[in-house]
Motif scaffolding. Structure first.
Motif, mmCIF file in Angstrom:
data_model
loop_
_atom_site.group_PDB
_atom_site.id
_atom_site.type_symbol
_atom_site.label_atom_id
_atom_site.label_comp_id
_atom_site.label_asym_id
_atom_site.label_seq_id
_atom_site.Cartn_x
_atom_site.Cartn_y
_atom_site.Cartn_z
ATOM 1 N N VAL A 188 -36.298 -0.350 -37.402
ATOM 2 C CA VAL A 188 -36.047 1.196 -37.364
ATOM 3 C C VAL A 188 -37.312 1.673 -38.157
ATOM 4 N N TYR A 189 -37.652 1.076 -39.541
ATOM 5 C CA TYR A 189 -38.691 1.484 -40.187
ATOM 6 C C TYR A 189 -40.049 1.560 -39.401
ATOM 7 N N TRP A 190 -40.211 0.347 -38.774
ATOM 8 C CA TRP A 190 -41.293 -0.086 -37.999
ATOM 9 C C TRP A 190 -41.402 0.985 -36.753
ATOM 10 N N CYS A 191 -40.584 1.424 -36.255
ATOM 11 C CA CYS A 191 -40.472 2.343 -35.109
ATOM 12 C C CYS A 191 -40.858 3.804 -35.586
ATOM 13 N N ILE A 192 -40.176 4.196 -36.753
ATOM 14 C CA ILE A 192 -40.624 5.409 -37.333
ATOM 15 C C ILE A 192 -42.269 5.589 -37.504
ATOM 16 N N VAL A 193 -42.678 4.280 -38.187
ATOM 17 C CA VAL A 193 -44.113 4.214 -38.702
ATOM 18 C C VAL A 193 -45.054 4.586 -37.275
ATOM 19 N N THR A 194 -44.633 3.792 -36.278
ATOM 20 C CA THR A 194 -45.414 3.627 -35.115
ATOM 21 C C THR A 194 -45.298 4.955 -34.354
ATOM 22 N N LEU A 195 -44.096 5.597 -34.295
ATOM 23 C CA LEU A 195 -43.796 6.842 -33.676
ATOM 24 C C LEU A 195 -44.552 8.014 -34.275
ATOM 25 N N THR A 196 -44.924 7.929 -35.620
ATOM 26 C CA THR A 196 -45.291 8.993 -36.271
ATOM 27 C C THR A 196 -46.889 8.679 -36.230
ATOM 28 N N THR A 197 -47.415 7.798 -35.544
ATOM 29 C CA THR A 197 -49.005 7.370 -35.544
ATOM 30 C C THR A 197 -49.376 7.028 -36.788
ATOM 31 N N VAL A 198 -48.708 6.739 -37.731
ATOM 32 C CA VAL A 198 -49.177 6.235 -39.042
ATOM 33 C C VAL A 198 -49.629 4.755 -39.164
ATOM 34 N N GLY A 199 -48.842 3.935 -38.368
ATOM 35 C CA GLY A 199 -49.429 2.460 -38.090
ATOM 36 C C GLY A 199 -50.007 1.831 -39.462
ATOM 37 N N PHE A 200 -48.929 1.359 -40.442
ATOM 38 C CA PHE A 200 -49.414 0.637 -41.522
ATOM 39 C C PHE A 200 -49.949 -0.654 -40.962
ATOM 40 N N GLY A 201 -49.448 -1.348 -40.176
ATOM 41 C CA GLY A 201 -49.892 -2.668 -39.621
ATOM 42 C C GLY A 201 -49.172 -3.849 -40.535
ATOM 43 N N ASP A 202 -48.092 -3.271 -41.174
ATOM 44 C CA ASP A 202 -47.619 -4.453 -42.141
ATOM 45 C C ASP A 202 -46.519 -5.315 -41.089
ATOM 46 N N ILE A 203 -46.207 -4.687 -40.016
ATOM 47 C CA ILE A 203 -45.107 -5.343 -39.080
ATOM 48 C C ILE A 203 -45.847 -4.983 -37.833
ATOM 49 N N ALA A 204 -45.942 -5.826 -36.935
ATOM 50 C CA ALA A 204 -46.499 -5.926 -35.515
ATOM 51 C C ALA A 204 -46.043 -6.894 -34.426
ATOM 52 N N PRO A 205 -45.628 -6.314 -33.536
ATOM 53 C CA PRO A 205 -45.036 -6.940 -32.360
ATOM 54 C C PRO A 205 -46.061 -8.199 -32.014
ATOM 55 N N VAL A 206 -45.556 -9.372 -31.412
ATOM 56 C CA VAL A 206 -46.616 -10.487 -30.715
ATOM 57 C C VAL A 206 -46.169 -10.884 -29.561
ATOM 58 N N THR A 207 -45.102 -10.588 -29.115
ATOM 59 C CA THR A 207 -44.755 -10.631 -27.841
ATOM 60 C C THR A 207 -45.244 -9.792 -26.742
ATOM 61 N N PRO A 208 -45.342 -10.042 -25.538
ATOM 62 C CA PRO A 208 -46.022 -9.107 -24.675
ATOM 63 C C PRO A 208 -44.994 -8.153 -24.141
ATOM 64 N N LEU A 209 -43.776 -8.273 -24.413
ATOM 65 C CA LEU A 209 -42.807 -7.099 -23.981
ATOM 66 C C LEU A 209 -42.631 -6.411 -25.124
ATOM 67 N N GLY A 210 -42.759 -6.987 -26.349
ATOM 68 C CA GLY A 210 -42.821 -6.310 -27.533
ATOM 69 C C GLY A 210 -44.016 -5.138 -27.639
ATOM 70 N N GLN A 211 -45.075 -5.763 -27.397
ATOM 71 C CA GLN A 211 -46.295 -4.922 -27.241
ATOM 72 C C GLN A 211 -46.222 -3.956 -26.318
ATOM 73 N N PHE A 212 -45.691 -4.171 -24.935
ATOM 74 C CA PHE A 212 -45.513 -3.121 -24.170
ATOM 75 C C PHE A 212 -44.732 -1.908 -24.753
#
Length: 286
Positions: A188-212
């Motif tokens: 959920v923390y990762w989703c909030i960071v991504t949704l607010t366009t901050v994008g710290f990069g400490d967590i990132a998806p690696v699977t194609p579905l996750g990246q989509f």
């Protein structure tokens, strides 16, 4: 209603301090703005050790001069109204008090063990910047727009929170612990960071579905940012229309800076002779 019997000097001082539609009142507001900004600049410069080491004594003298001026202003605001409690316990009254008192409190805290306390108290002077809102008329409109929008924004933020929980749970199931999504709260923390366009990069998806899914969340973030802005802007636009009152078939705009000396009420009509709240005379003839 009888004419107010307040001393002429108190009425004149009240008009200068509380109102801004006279040359003296405008000058007073400008001087206060300059002093507030100067005080904030001193606080910031004192935090730079190399600068403070060279000019500490000058900073101290300047701060005491500004503090004494604000102290005189505070007591003048109390003296010039009939009911001091209306100012003392108001929002701006509390701001004036708590932004002035640290300099005096720091004066009584002496000794090496109290240095950190003194520093913390002196840093509280930065709250003087809140005094600026009293002299910026547009800030009142923005405050009202935010207040009128709070219900819509609260519902919107609640919907965003639900979206983050759902998306975070999905990412936890798709990516798993090996990709850094060790738990649903972390996801959920990762989703909030991504949704607010901050994008710290400490967590990132690696699977194609996750990246989509992450790409969809990123795109959605731009739209989400615009929603509360639009809500507040709509309310602000409504407040930009001047308030009018009809008298004998004629429209009068009644936004001025007159402030009742008895109850501290504002927003009087231009043709008003008495306060709309307590009935006190607004006559400026001394």
């Amino acid at each position: 209603m009888t004419k107010d019997s307040t001393s002429p000097w108190r009425r004149k001082l009240h008009d200068i301090i509380y109102e801004a539609d006279t040359p003296a009142g405008k000058l007073f507001d400008v001087v206060l703005l300059i002093l507030i900004l100067a005080s904030i600049a001193l606080v910031m410069l004192e935090s730079v050790k190399s600068i403070d080491a060279r000019f500490h004594d000058y900073f101290e003298i300047g701060e005491w001069i500004i503090t004494i001026f604000f102290t005189l202003e505070y007591f003048a605001r109390i003296v010039t109204i009939k009911k001091p409690s209306t100012y003392i316990f108001s929002f701006y009254g509390l701001i004036d008090f708590f932004s002035t008192i640290p300099q005096y409190l720091a004066f009584f805290f002496i000794g090496s063990n109290a240095l950190l306390t003194v520093r913390a108290l002196r840093l509280l002077r930065v709250f003087r910047i809140l005094k600026i809102t009293r002299y910026v008329g547009e800030s009142n409109k923005l405050s009202r727009a935010l207040k009128d929008s709070r219900a819509k924004i609260s519902i919107f933020l609640f919907a965003v929170l639900i979206l983050c929980i759902i998306a975070g749970t999905i990412m936890y199931m798709v990516e798993g612990e090996e990709s850094g999504f060790t738990s649903i709260p972390v996801s959920v923390y990762w989703c909030i960071v991504t949704l607010t366009t901050v994008g710290f990069g400490d967590i990132a998806p690696v699977t194609p579905l996750g990246q989509f899914i992450a790409a969809l969340i990123m795109i959605l973030g731009y739209g989400i940012i615009a929603v509360p802005t639009g809500i507040v802007s709509a309310e602000y636009a409504k407040d930009m229309e001047p308030s009018k009152v009809t008298i004998d078939g004629e429209d009068y705009v009644h936004m001025n800076t007159q402030c009742c000396q008895n109850c501290n009420a504002k927003k009087h009509r231009d043709d008003a002779e008495f306060c709309h709240k307590c009935g006190n005379s607004l006559d400026r003839d001394f």
